[in-house]
Write an enzyme that holds these catalytic residues in place. Structure first.
Site, PDB file in Angstrom:
ATOM      1  N   GLU A   1       0.818  -1.226   0.000  1.00 59.34           N
ATOM      2  CA  GLU A   1       0.000   0.000   0.000  1.00 59.34           C
ATOM      3  C   GLU A   1       0.844   1.265   0.000  1.00 59.34           C
ATOM      4  OE1 GLU A   1      -4.010  -1.403   2.319  1.00 59.34           O
ATOM      5  OE2 GLU A   1      -2.257  -0.985   3.533  1.00 59.34           O
TER       6      GLU A   1
HETATM    7  C1  NGO Z   1      -3.945  -4.657   4.763  1.00 64.26           C
HETATM    8  C2  NGO Z   1      -3.049  -3.492   5.046  1.00 64.26           C
HETATM    9  C3  NGO Z   1      -2.871  -3.251   6.538  1.00 64.26           C
HETATM   10  C4  NGO Z   1      -4.199  -3.306   7.256  1.00 64.26           C
HETATM   11  C5  NGO Z   1      -4.868  -4.639   6.979  1.00 64.26           C
HETATM   12  C6  NGO Z   1      -6.204  -4.743   7.660  1.00 64.26           C
HETATM   13  C7  NGO Z   1      -1.822  -5.250   4.397  1.00 64.26           C
HETATM   14  C8  NGO Z   1      -0.714  -6.101   3.995  1.00 64.26           C
HETATM   15  N1  NGO Z   1      -1.820  -3.936   4.444  1.00 64.26           N
HETATM   16  O1  NGO Z   1      -3.003  -5.748   4.772  1.00 64.26           O
HETATM   17  O2  NGO Z   1      -2.268  -2.004   6.714  1.00 64.26           O
HETATM   18  O3  NGO Z   1      -3.976  -3.196   8.638  1.00 64.26           O
HETATM   19  O4  NGO Z   1      -5.057  -4.831   5.603  1.00 64.26           O
HETATM   20  O5  NGO Z   1      -6.857  -5.935   7.384  1.00 64.26           O
END
Ligand code: NGO
Length: 782
Positions: free
Chosen positions: A339
């Site tokens: 992300e």
């Molecule tokens: C995503 C995000 C995290 C969140 C999570 C919540 C990943 C790898 N990045 O997973 O920042 O906390 O979802 O489910």
């Protein structure tokens, strides 16, 4: 009015008393030894030996090979697990021979298929032998042995036993070498004790990796000496604005060592180039505009990025990774990489291609979320798949460049997703994940584009946006973590939802004994402890203010609900005499409250009490357990608390009060002023009566040395009085005394109990009081 609206079935107390709903008392005989097939994760191969049972004797030793401190450490770990509930000494010894009794942990003679983490377990009538090629294999074999013993072995107080294990052989080894759990300690911080407890909990399912998500926008959780404000500023808050926290290097090392003792490797993650607000709030120079943003306590993602064009960024990353590597005996450093929505694709590649080699140079292997596939490969790199679809371009790119894959598909393996829409905690972005959804997939075939040989293992991440405490962690992880552990350990051919859900249900009593707060999924046929002696709450014979509620998920089809502060249920035929524990199956969608265990009446002597928390909804049951003090007479359960309390389905009285040699009062060797009274209801057929103030009985062969308690069975139709415990003579040192009230008639017995001080010599019991005192049937030193 706070009462929730529910379907109710009204059954009057009169109907209950008339036997329409009866007390269910299963036979007292103990259950047969657990099947070797009951283990989670399912073993590779199981050969039962019909009719053979091993019973752990009180004098058993745990023998480990000479010259392997790590194997001896496994023996000590096993002894530490078994001693509290068995009450046995279980000394751990070393041997170079082949043991013939007790429990042997050996590094020789295992079937070669067990490899580096597997084990062979042999149970005969004479001994239990766990063989492995490594201490890790012995550790996993010991976890299997734990599950083959009765669930009560998990209790931390002495339980009755017998400690039987079914005969046969298990040969077992893992499908995958990476069997992980992840804890996000950044969104909410969890201290060392919570993480250690989670390590204990996951190690019993043969998990061998704990990934710690140590940094994110909301918090930086590890001291870095070169950048001290990361911890002191970046670690100073968390989601919701609470105090946050961080691990000192000594604390972190303590965690690493604690994990290692459980054959678990810690994988530290510093997420970059996104998810870095806590670092940027700590140091202005980590921002392209040289301005530190405020600390962040919300739950958005994707808004922060390290400044890819600045040299200080790389000094920072290299110093952080260098200090982290020094704290990390394990092979992996996790760089995050997910992300990075505020970093351009080109910058992302530039950044990752520059920082990955730092990890290589530190002698470690890069691990990253699957987006790292956008950057160049680095030797041995692991991409952790967290998508929700069956193909992904970044993951495929990573694999085609040579990466291995750890599977954490968010719609199957994310422990932070809600089970159902009613789950009080968790997120839903990747879907709802009931236990069957978490279990029913194959890591090797979920992604048709990824060859089975590229899969290194499975990891169950628990993100903590909504998770604030140990009980929350447990509720989300249990039972899904054991389900995912089975995907990682057991061969696909040994896996089957129908057998799994039964095996999983049998874990419930173990979690109850371990005080694990777990989600009682309606998909799982939970074994409710204890198997015998369960009493339906709706079988009360007297009540105040409650109603019976029909519930297909309740034992016996009903629960008792509509409890308010002070409401109670009483059971004329249920007597806690001789019992030491109390377990109730309860549920709450409200505030919960306290359940008091009393005798005689709703205001009678309090034997114990247990707190009930919100269980995630009425009809969503959990077991609560407490020890109870000595007492006898009809049992009363009293409900206290504020707001909407909880419901009770059923309960059981457990444990056996120490059988301590009971001494008949009439067996005195000297006396003053008493008489022996024949009484068919008295122990031994007689009681001692006609007591008056100052009368006494003495026992030349009874010595209270080393005892701390005294229990007597007494009755009184008069004023009662006081029973003094003395030594040497009727005027010798006073070790203790206990008051006896009118018990409703002579021959109408009750137990009275007191602690006694240290003393020795022949015991004397002295009766004092005015008017007509009481009678004594028998007593015990405890
Ligand atoms: C995503 C995000 C995290 C969140 C999570 C919540 C990943 C790898 N990045 O997973 O920042 O906390 O979802 O489910």
């Amino acid at each position: 009015m706070h009462r929730r609206v529910r379907q109710v079935l009204l059954v009057s107390a009169v109907a209950a008393a008339s036997g329409l709903v009866g007390i269910i008392q299963a036979p007292a005989a103990h259950a047969a030894a657990l099947s070797l097939q009951s283990v989670v994760p399912a073993p590779v191969s199981v050969q039962p030996a019909t009719g053979v049972t091993y019973t752990l004797p009180a004098a058993a030793t745990i023998q480990t090979p000479t010259g392997s401190p790590a194997a001896t450490a496994v023996g000590t770990h096993l002894a530490d697990l078994l001693r509290p509930s068995t009450g046995y000494a279980l000394p751990v010894t070393t041997t170079s021979g082949t043991p013939t009794s007790g429990i042997a942990l050996l590094l020789t003679g295992a079937d070669p298929s067990v490899g580096t983490e597997g084990y062979q377990l042999d149970v005969t009538a004479a001994l239990i032998t766990i063989r492995a090629q490594t201490p890790a294999g012995l550790f996993h074999g010991a976890q299997t042995l734990r599950q083959l013993l009765p669930a009560a072995v998990e209790a931390r107080t002495v339980q009755p036993g017998p400690w039987e294990v079914a005969g046969g052989r298990i040969v077992d080894y893992p499908r995958y070498g990476y069997r992980g759990a992840m804890l996000d300690v950044s969104r909410h911080f969890f201290g060392v004790d919570v993480v250690k407890r989670y390590l204990d909990e996951i190690s019993q399912y043969k998990i061998n990796t704990l990934h710690l998500h140590l940094s994110d926008d909301q918090g930086w959780r590890i001291v870095i000496d070169a950048w001290p404000r990361l911890a002191t500023v970046g670690g100073s808050t968390q989601v919701g604005g609470g105090a946050g926290g961080y691990y000192t290097k000594a604390q972190y090392t303590d965690l690493v060592n604690y994990a290692a003792a459980r054959h678990i490797t810690i994988v530290p993650e510093i997420d970059m180039p996104g998810h870095v607000n806590a670092a940027q709030a700590s140091y202005a120079e980590l921002n392209c505009n040289d301005t530190a943003p405020p600390l962040y306590t919300g739950t958005s993602v994707g808004f922060s990025s390290l400044c890819v064009g600045k040299e200080v960024t790389y000094t920072f990353v290299q110093q952080v990774l260098t200090e982290l590597a020094a704290l990390t005996p394990g092979p992996y450093l996790h760089l995050g990489g997910d992300e990075a929505n505020s970093t351009s694709d080109a910058d992302y590649r530039t950044f990752m291609n520059r920082v990955q080699p730092y990890v290589d140079a530190l002698g470690k292997t890069v691990m990253g979320w699957h987006q790292v596939g956008q950057a160049d490969h680095s030797p041995g790199r692991i991409a952790q798949y967290w998508g929700t679809s069956t193909s992904d371009a970044d993951l495929s790119a990573a694999v085609s460049k040579g990466a291995k894959v750890v599977m954490s598909p968010a719609n199957k393996a994310y422990l932070d997703m809600k089970y159902t829409n009613q789950t009080p905690l968790g997120l839903t972005w990747a879907g709802l994940i009931e236990v069957q959804t978490a279990y029913n997939w194959d890591p090797a075939t979920l992604l048709p584009g990824v060859p089975a040989g590229a899969i290194l293992g499975v990891e169950a991440p628990l993100w903590s946006e909504t998770i604030t405490k140990l009980a929350d962690i447990e509720y989300m992880a249990f039972p899904r973590l054991p389900a995912l552990a089975e995907l990682a350990w057991s061969p696909q051919s040994a896996r089957n939802w129908d057998t799994f859900k039964t095996r999983l249900g049998a874990q419930g009593p173990r979690w109850t004994a371990q005080n694990i707060n777990f989600y009682r999924s309606p998909q799982v046929p939970w074994t409710t402890p204890p198997a015998t002696g369960r009493i339906e709450a709706e079988s009360y014979t007297a009540q105040s203010g409650v109603q019976i509620v029909a519930d297909a998920n309740a034992h016996g089809g009903n629960r008792v609900g509509y409890l308010e502060n002070g409401d109670w249920i009483g059971f004329s035929g249920v007597n806690p005499a001789g019992k030491t524990g109390f377990t109730a199956r309860v549920s709450s969608g409200g505030n919960g409250g306290t359940l008091q265990i009393r005798t005689g009446s709703a205001t009678g002597p309090l034997l114990g009490s247990v707190t009930v928390a919100n269980t995630g909804g009425w009809g969503n049951y959990t077991d609560v357990t407490t020890t109870i003090g000595t007492g006898s007479g009809p049992l009363y359960l009293v409900f206290t608390g504020t707001g909407s309390l909880f419901d009770i389905d059923s309960f059981a009285l457990t444990g056996t009060a120490p059988p301590a040699t009971r001494v008949e009062a009439e067996s005195y060797t000297s006396q003053s002023g008493v008489q022996i009274v024949a009484d068919a209801n008295a122990h031994g057929g007689n009681r001692v009566g006609y007591l008056e103030n100052g009368d006494w009985i003495g026992f030349s062969g009874v010595n209270p040395a080393g005892k701390t308690g005294f229990t007597a069975r007494v009755s009184s139709g008069g004023n009662g009085g006081t029973l003094q415990i003395r030594t040497g003579s009727a005027t010798g040192p006073l070790l203790g005394s206990v008051t006896v009230a009118n018990t409703g008639g002579w021959g109408n017995y009750t137990d009275v109990t007191t602690t006694i001080g240290t003393g020795s010599g022949p015991q004397y019991l002295v009766f004092t009081g005015t008017g007509s005192l009481f009678d004594i049937d028998s007593f015990a030193l405890t």
